[in-house]
Design a protein around this motif. Sequence first.
Motif: not given
Length: 364
Positions: A128-132, A159-160, A180-185, A219-226
């Motif tokens: 998730w963008g090198k969070k862990y 990266i997805l 999907l447009l997050a710069k950490n991906r 997760t920077d806005g995963h659709v499966d929460n939305l």
Amino acid sequence: MKTINTSTLRTPREDDFWMPPEWFPREGTLMSWPVRIEAWLDGLEEAREGYVEVARAIAEFEQLYMIARSSVDAKGYVPYDDARKRLPASVEVWDFPHDDSWVRDNGPTILVHKDGRRAGVNWQFNAWGKKYHPYEADNELAPRILEKLGLPRYDAPLILEGGSIHVDGEGTLLTTEECLLAKNRNPSLSKETIEAYLRSYLSVSTVIWLDRGLWGDETDGHVDNLACFVEPGRVLIQVAADPDSPNMPNSKKNLTILEEGRDARGRKLEFVTIPEPPRRTCRGESLTLSYINFYPVSGGLIVPVFGKDGDAEMKKADDRALGILREQYPERKIVPIDGMKIIKGGGNVHCITQQIPKGIKEQS
């Protein structure tokens, strides 16, 4: 059967593989045993209790495969042995190295072909963008799973995470720009390039880009929460109920996008709303509570609820959400589980599961 890496030859779309929807017939479900202690606000033991509850619920409907590493930690704990002891005998436990327990995001996306063959997409994974850290074993998990299943593999240059996409099985994909447009991906890839990869590796033709996911979602806005498809042409979406909710502005924006959207077959989308649960925190951190993060199984629906501790306000919200889900899924048995134990790690039921569709030959 040895996994065949076909990624250097063609794409799934060129080979007529496609991603089926989550209501497609199943071979079973994948999960991974919790192991990363720093990910859980109230500790690993509560997390494992939550995973066992979900696993037992799924095992009542279909075959479950649990990934649990056999390596011993500094305290002598062996995840594989613990999982095997706690889980029903029908659950197969696979000994694979892994760093975390969110197989929706680091597992493969399994595709089907009209002739009954299956294959899998191995997306790149960076936690998730090198969070862990570390996440190298999780990045190698999808190929291990596909080899175990004996399925050909397509290595996607993207990266997805699986929680960032949802499909209707008829060519339409839901996602969010926030993720999907997050710069950490994929910082060097444009929206157009990412969409082209989605078309090539999932065989979709229409991408509906919602704006942002839920406020505070790590997760920077995963659709499966939305939002998700209930069936082709119909979307279920969680919306803000309180005018002061931090999700209110984004709820309005995403509803406008759905109102104006068309699916791959040109249909105007029908959408059904579920009011979000009341806000709650744990150890000073806001919890991203979602009723959309449920998991459909063969004949059932495993749903996270948040008022099992006697919270009357939350119980009222739970009952309202369960009522809506029963209306949308009248043929499925609704199984509520304690989502509070899992959300303290940052996700919920859908995040910790990954479907294995059956290989079904298309009738001519």
